[in-house]
Design a protein around this motif. Structure first.
Motif: not given
Length: 157
Positions: A103-123
């Protein structure tokens, strides 16, 4: 005791609806869009020789991401941050993610979330893990549900 933090994230390519657990935080609901643009905000940095039918990339190809996050679906909408990290191609419809929502703007500016995993876009709905965060989302854990918003099959975006 840790309280639950909930965030609703929507992306132009993916819709994310995560459930976070973070220390001393009240539930939070967010809605935003990530603009995934091959050869502009996504760059192929490693390519294998194993073709994947129906895919723009080969098996094991690694793509570096720096995708714009906005409030609305238009790329001219108010910018909130970036999705930065890596995707690896598993087959024509599945990629493995290792990325941060920064996040680079707004209330959460300077915060982040780490995401991991597989994404089967057919679902119609998929899940990725939230493996942590920083700033407001420090010590976050949980999952993100993903739903495709729109895809341009001509460009892969």
């Amino acid at each position: 005791m840790a309280s639950q933090t909930r965030i609703l994230l929507s992306l132009l390519f993916l819709s994310l609806s995560p459930l976070l657990i973070s220390c001393d935080k009240d539930p939070v609901h967010l809605h935003f869009y990530v603009h995934m643009l091959p050869n502009k905000t996504e760059v192929l940095v490693a390519k294998s020789d194993i073709p994947v039918p129906g895919s723009f990339y080969n098996f094991g190809s690694v793509i570096v991401l720096d995708n714009l996050i906005t409030e609305g679906p238009e790329n001219t909408s108010y910018p909130l941050g970036r999705t930065q990290g890596l995707m690896s191609v598993m087959n024509s419809l599945t990629v493995a993610w290792a990325a941060n929502i920064v996040f680079t703007a707004g209330q959460y500016n300077g915060s982040s979330l780490a995401i991991l995993g597989t994404d089967d876009v057919s679902q119609p709905i998929r899940e990725l893990a939230i493996a942590g965060g920083s700033g407001y989302f420090r010590m976050a854990q949980g999952y993100i549900t993903i739903k495709t918003y729109s895809v341009d099959f001509n460009t892969g975006g």
